[in-house]
Design a protein around this motif. Structure first.
Motif, PDB file in Angstrom:
ATOM      1  N   UNK A  62      44.530  50.032  40.033  1.00  0.00           N
ATOM      2  CA  UNK A  62      45.399  49.180  39.568  1.00  0.00           C
ATOM      3  C   UNK A  62      46.837  49.444  39.875  1.00  0.00           C
ATOM      4  N   UNK A  63      47.834  48.557  39.492  1.00  0.00           N
ATOM      5  CA  UNK A  63      49.114  48.764  39.817  1.00  0.00           C
ATOM      6  C   UNK A  63      50.131  48.567  38.403  1.00  0.00           C
ATOM      7  N   UNK A  64      50.985  49.584  38.534  1.00  0.00           N
ATOM      8  CA  UNK A  64      51.796  49.931  37.337  1.00  0.00           C
ATOM      9  C   UNK A  64      53.327  49.489  37.850  1.00  0.00           C
ATOM     10  N   UNK A  65      53.991  48.570  37.089  1.00  0.00           N
ATOM     11  CA  UNK A  65      55.418  48.092  37.655  1.00  0.00           C
ATOM     12  C   UNK A  65      56.024  47.506  36.572  1.00  0.00           C
ATOM     13  N   UNK A  66      57.100  47.027  36.771  1.00  0.00           N
ATOM     14  CA  UNK A  66      58.033  45.938  36.115  1.00  0.00           C
ATOM     15  C   UNK A  66      58.443  44.889  37.315  1.00  0.00           C
ATOM     16  N   UNK A  67      58.469  43.588  36.921  1.00  0.00           N
ATOM     17  CA  UNK A  67      58.886  42.697  37.855  1.00  0.00           C
ATOM     18  C   UNK A  67      60.003  42.837  38.678  1.00  0.00           C
ATOM     19  N   UNK A  68      59.874  42.741  39.985  1.00  0.00           N
ATOM     20  CA  UNK A  68      61.087  42.817  40.942  1.00  0.00           C
ATOM     21  C   UNK A  68      61.738  43.994  41.123  1.00  0.00           C
ATOM     22  N   UNK A  69      61.105  45.244  40.617  1.00  0.00           N
ATOM     23  CA  UNK A  69      61.346  46.450  40.903  1.00  0.00           C
ATOM     24  C   UNK A  69      60.282  47.318  41.818  1.00  0.00           C
ATOM     25  N   UNK A  70      60.698  48.403  42.643  1.00  0.00           N
ATOM     26  CA  UNK A  70      59.789  49.250  43.276  1.00  0.00           C
ATOM     27  C   UNK A  70      59.838  50.448  42.594  1.00  0.00           C
ATOM     28  N   UNK A  71      59.956  50.734  41.411  1.00  0.00           N
ATOM     29  CA  UNK A  71      59.665  51.953  40.892  1.00  0.00           C
ATOM     30  C   UNK A  71      58.238  51.657  40.330  1.00  0.00           C
ATOM     31  N   UNK A  72      57.325  51.828  41.177  1.00  0.00           N
ATOM     32  CA  UNK A  72      55.862  51.385  40.870  1.00  0.00           C
ATOM     33  C   UNK A  72      55.118  52.549  41.046  1.00  0.00           C
ATOM     34  N   UNK A  73      53.511  52.196  40.715  1.00  0.00           N
ATOM     35  CA  UNK A  73      52.594  53.298  40.968  1.00  0.00           C
ATOM     36  C   UNK A  73      51.418  52.795  41.048  1.00  0.00           C
ATOM     37  N   UNK A  74      50.353  53.230  41.563  1.00  0.00           N
ATOM     38  CA  UNK A  74      49.093  52.938  41.714  1.00  0.00           C
ATOM     39  C   UNK A  74      48.097  53.937  41.072  1.00  0.00           C
ATOM     40  N   UNK A  75      47.264  53.601  40.069  1.00  0.00           N
ATOM     41  CA  UNK A  75      46.391  54.383  39.375  1.00  0.00           C
ATOM     42  C   UNK A  75      44.981  54.080  39.706  1.00  0.00           C
ATOM     43  N   UNK A  76      44.286  54.936  39.148  1.00  0.00           N
ATOM     44  CA  UNK A  76      42.670  54.959  39.463  1.00  0.00           C
ATOM     45  C   UNK A  76      41.817  54.968  38.091  1.00  0.00           C
ATOM     46  N   UNK A  77      40.809  54.152  37.890  1.00  0.00           N
ATOM     47  CA  UNK A  77      40.057  54.325  36.869  1.00  0.00           C
ATOM     48  C   UNK A  77      38.572  54.344  37.338  1.00  0.00           C
ATOM     49  N   UNK A  78      37.636  55.146  36.924  1.00  0.00           N
ATOM     50  CA  UNK A  78      36.214  54.894  37.433  1.00  0.00           C
ATOM     51  C   UNK A  78      35.301  54.917  36.362  1.00  0.00           C
ATOM     52  N   UNK A  79      33.936  54.454  36.890  1.00  0.00           N
ATOM     53  CA  UNK A  79      32.742  54.524  35.911  1.00  0.00           C
ATOM     54  C   UNK A  79      31.748  54.777  36.706  1.00  0.00           C
ATOM     55  N   UNK A  80      30.607  55.361  36.162  1.00  0.00           N
ATOM     56  CA  UNK A  80      29.291  55.476  37.048  1.00  0.00           C
ATOM     57  C   UNK A  80      28.542  54.307  37.282  1.00  0.00           C
ATOM     58  N   UNK A  81      28.941  53.434  36.272  1.00  0.00           N
ATOM     59  CA  UNK A  81      27.970  52.088  36.226  1.00  0.00           C
ATOM     60  C   UNK A  81      28.782  50.952  35.746  1.00  0.00           C
ATOM     61  N   UNK A  82      28.274  49.886  36.005  1.00  0.00           N
ATOM     62  CA  UNK A  82      29.282  48.616  35.368  1.00  0.00           C
ATOM     63  C   UNK A  82      28.153  47.956  34.376  1.00  0.00           C
ATOM     64  N   UNK A  83      26.991  48.500  34.107  1.00  0.00           N
ATOM     65  CA  UNK A  83      26.191  47.982  32.956  1.00  0.00           C
ATOM     66  C   UNK A  83      26.512  48.782  31.483  1.00  0.00           C
ATOM     67  N   UNK A  84      27.146  48.029  30.861  1.00  0.00           N
ATOM     68  CA  UNK A  84      27.803  48.434  29.339  1.00  0.00           C
ATOM     69  C   UNK A  84      26.582  48.881  28.807  1.00  0.00           C
ATOM     70  N   UNK A  85      25.042  48.465  28.876  1.00  0.00           N
ATOM     71  CA  UNK A  85      24.210  49.205  28.004  1.00  0.00           C
ATOM     72  C   UNK A  85      23.634  50.421  28.546  1.00  0.00           C
ATOM     73  N   UNK A  86      24.088  50.938  29.573  1.00  0.00           N
ATOM     74  CA  UNK A  86      23.772  52.282  30.011  1.00  0.00           C
ATOM     75  C   UNK A  86      24.344  53.223  29.579  1.00  0.00           C
TER      76      UNK A  86
END
Length: 346
Positions: free
Chosen positions: A126-150
């Motif tokens: 995902x991207x972290x920024x403010x509009x029109x500026x290049x002081x920005x970052x890319x972050x990462x989130x993870x999960x072992x599954x997309x099954x919310x019942x797991x």
């Protein structure tokens, strides 16, 4: 549809094709048989901006830009069985990551997610920024599954992947992870400034393989400002295809966004359009454009992802609905390939 080709003929031909392909593994075949996916989509599915998509089994998972305080939350998550009817699964984040608000002052949301599966986990950049500026970052989130019942389900934020500063000639937003045939992984990203960049990712961690390695430039426009962003890479028949968005988003019905493509024999480029013009010189073959809509309803089609279903590719993107004051909405079209291997949205 070509001139003189009747609707009845089209229906008969489509019925024959569907009968011949009755064993298709794509669950949207029946849904798309009578009218286009775009014509069937729930028009109240708003807002959807910067969509990212992945199929897991018989379920499609869609992620998009989201801001704190909005009803849909920070990176809204939706699921579907047919690409037409969508269920809200809630946001990925209930609040902005602390590291993000500390590094990028003034940020209110997380933009332009990218979803993929690697090393036993789903990786959401995902991207972290403010509009029109290049002081920005890319972050990462993870999960072992997309099954919310797991019981194993749960998003874990792994923090910073790469960042940019005002002194840099690039902007670290709009990430897209690409898995090559040889097992190597690459990230394309970029918005304005020096255009689209490429860097290698460590498959084991999802972070940069070598933080000191120089970035490879893939596309730019000789303009000031340099309106190019939202890269997405795929590989087909020996070519790497780079989809990017040109001109300006986020202006509702005044948005001028459109989507182009170039291709290369090597992932580092050079990427050329159908006429042989380099993307590093502002080239690009048009794939999506507002002028393709005879009703003039859908404006600024861009920030696409490519969904590669068995037997059918789709281009998934957002456009601004002129009948709803320019609200950003989800759009999906089949992507077909010409005899000389160029993509066209149908």
């Amino acid at each position: 549809m070509t001139k003189g080709f009747s609707a009845r003929s089209a229906a008969l031909m489509l019925a024959a094709v569907l009968a011949a392909c009755s064993a298709s593994t794509s669950p949207v075949a029946d849904a798309a048989s009578e009218k286009s996916l775009n014509a069937q989509l729930d028009e109240t599915l708003l807002p959807v901006h910067d969509p990212a998509i992945i199929r897991v089994g018989d379920t499609y998972h869609l992620f998009s830009t989201g801001h704190a305080g909005e009803k849909a939350g920070i990176i809204p998550w939706r699921t579907s069985k047919d690409l037409v009817h969508w269920t809200e699964e809630g946001p990925v984040f209930v609040q902005l990551p602390t590291w993000a608000t500390e590094r990028i002052k003034g940020t209110r949301g997380l933009w332009a997610p990218d979803i993929s599966y690697s090393n036993g986990e789903y990786r959401l950049y995902y991207s972290v920024s403010t509009f029109g500026k290049n002081r920005s970052a890319i972050g990462l989130a993870v999960t072992p599954t997309l099954d919310r019942s797991d019981p194993k389900f749960g998003w874990i934020d792994r923090g910073l992947v790469i960042e940019s500063h005002p002194s840099d000639d690039y902007n670290t937003i709009d990430p897209n992870l690409f898995h090559d045939d040889d097992g190597r992984q690459w990230m394309v990203f970029g918005s304005f400034w020096g255009g689209i960049k490429l860097t290698e990712i460590d498959p084991a961690t999802g972070k940069l393989k070598d933080p000191k390695a120089p970035l490879q430039a893939l596309a730019r426009r000789p303009l000031d400002p340099d309106p190019v962003e939202a890269p997405f890479l795929i590989k087909r028949d020996g070519f790497y295809y780079l989809f990017i968005s040109y001109d300006f988003c986020c202006r509702g019905t005044k948005s001028t966004y459109y989507t182009v493509v170039g291709r290369a024999k090597a992932i580092q480029g050079p990427y050329l359009d159908r006429d042989g013009k380099p993307l590093l010189e502002g080239g690009g073959t048009v794939v999506l454009h507002a002028n393709q809509d005879p009703q003039k309803r859908w404006v600024g089609p861009g920030h696409n992802a490519i969904l590669r279903d068995p037997g059918q590719d789709y281009i998934v993107y957002h456009a601004y609905d002129a009948t709803r004051r320019g609200a950003p909405a989800l759009r999906i079209q089949p992507l077909v390939w010409t005899k000389d291997s160029w993509p066209e949205a149908r």
